[in-house]
Design a protein around this motif. Structure first.
Motif, short mmCIF file in Angstrom:
data_model
loop_
_atom_site.label_atom_id
_atom_site.label_comp_id
_atom_site.label_asym_id
_atom_site.label_seq_id
_atom_site.Cartn_x
_atom_site.Cartn_y
_atom_site.Cartn_z
N SER A 193 0.81 -1.22 0.00
CA SER A 193 0.00 0.00 0.00
C SER A 193 0.84 1.27 0.00
CB SER A 193 -0.94 0.01 1.21
OG SER A 193 -0.20 -0.08 2.41
N GLY A 194 2.16 1.14 0.19
CA GLY A 194 3.04 2.29 0.15
C GLY A 194 3.04 3.15 1.40
N ALA A 228 2.32 3.73 10.35
CA ALA A 228 1.03 4.29 9.91
C ALA A 228 -0.08 3.24 10.04
CB ALA A 228 1.12 4.79 8.47
N LEU A 229 0.22 2.01 9.67
CA LEU A 229 -0.79 0.94 9.77
C LEU A 229 -1.20 0.71 11.23
CD1 LEU A 229 0.61 -1.57 7.15
CD2 LEU A 229 -1.31 0.01 6.89
N VAL A 242 -5.45 -3.44 1.27
CA VAL A 242 -4.64 -2.55 0.44
C VAL A 242 -5.51 -1.40 -0.06
CG1 VAL A 242 -3.30 -2.35 -1.70
CG2 VAL A 242 -3.03 -4.36 -0.25
N THR A 243 -6.70 -1.71 -0.57
CA THR A 243 -7.62 -0.67 -1.04
C THR A 243 -8.02 0.24 0.11
OG1 THR A 243 -8.48 -2.14 -2.75
CG2 THR A 243 -9.86 -0.27 -2.13
N ARG A 244 -8.32 -0.35 1.26
CA ARG A 244 -8.73 0.45 2.43
C ARG A 244 -7.62 1.41 2.83
NH1 ARG A 244 -12.08 -0.32 7.68
NH2 ARG A 244 -13.46 -1.23 6.16
N GLN A 263 -5.31 6.89 3.14
CA GLN A 263 -4.25 7.84 2.78
C GLN A 263 -4.81 8.98 1.94
OE1 GLN A 263 -1.46 7.13 4.92
NE2 GLN A 263 -0.46 7.93 3.14
N LEU A 264 -5.64 8.66 0.97
CA LEU A 264 -6.24 9.67 0.10
C LEU A 264 -7.07 10.66 0.91
CD1 LEU A 264 -6.86 10.68 -2.79
CD2 LEU A 264 -8.82 9.12 -2.78
N LEU A 265 -7.90 10.15 1.80
CA LEU A 265 -8.74 11.02 2.61
C LEU A 265 -7.91 11.89 3.55
CD1 LEU A 265 -11.59 8.48 3.33
CD2 LEU A 265 -11.75 10.52 1.88
#
Length: 135
Positions: A10-11, A16-17, A43-45, A50-52
């Motif tokens: 997920s990069g 962070a996780l 991964v999608t979650r 991150q995007l939000l």
């Protein structure tokens, strides 16, 4: 997958996780030896989280998106009903900030053009040595 594998896929960092888990945004299963195990949707979650977060939402805001975070990229789909309130609050906050910044810009432009200064007292910018009067 294990936490290190999810971090690579997920990069994000392992730290962070762990933070996302602490905030209730990720719920890994635990193996018998205590390792975190994530399913393939994680991964999608994580990418959606991150995007939000990168768009100014807080971890608390992101909780409103939880029902939608596993269904593909959140920015590409229709608004998720549980997230509408968070998005509405964010839009209102942005509009307020834009209005504040526009007012500051207008005051600065007035100071530059001398419209805000009296004939005896030039504006602060016009008194600055680096300022050259337009025209």
């Amino acid at each position: 997958m294990l936490i290190g594998e999810l971090a690579r896929a997920s990069g994000v960092t392992v730290r962070a996780l762990r933070y996302y888990e602490q905030q209730g945004l990720l719920q890994p299963e635990r193996t018998s030896n205590g390792y975190r195990r994530y399913d393939s949707d994680a991964v999608t979650r994580v990418r959606n989280i991150q995007l939000l977060l990168s768009n100014g939402f807080t971890a608390q805001d992101v909780r409103g998106f939880l029902p939608c975070l596993d269904d593909g990229e959140v920015s590409l789909g229709p608004a998720c009903p549980p997230s509408v309130a968070a998005v509405s609050r964010k839009v209102a906050a942005l509009e307020e900030r834009i209005a504040e910044l526009s007012a500051v810009r207008d005051r600065l432009v007035q100071a530059l053009t001398g419209n805000a200064a009296t004939p005896r007292q030039p504006g602060i910018i016009a008194r600055h040595p680096a300022y050259t009067r337009p025209g």
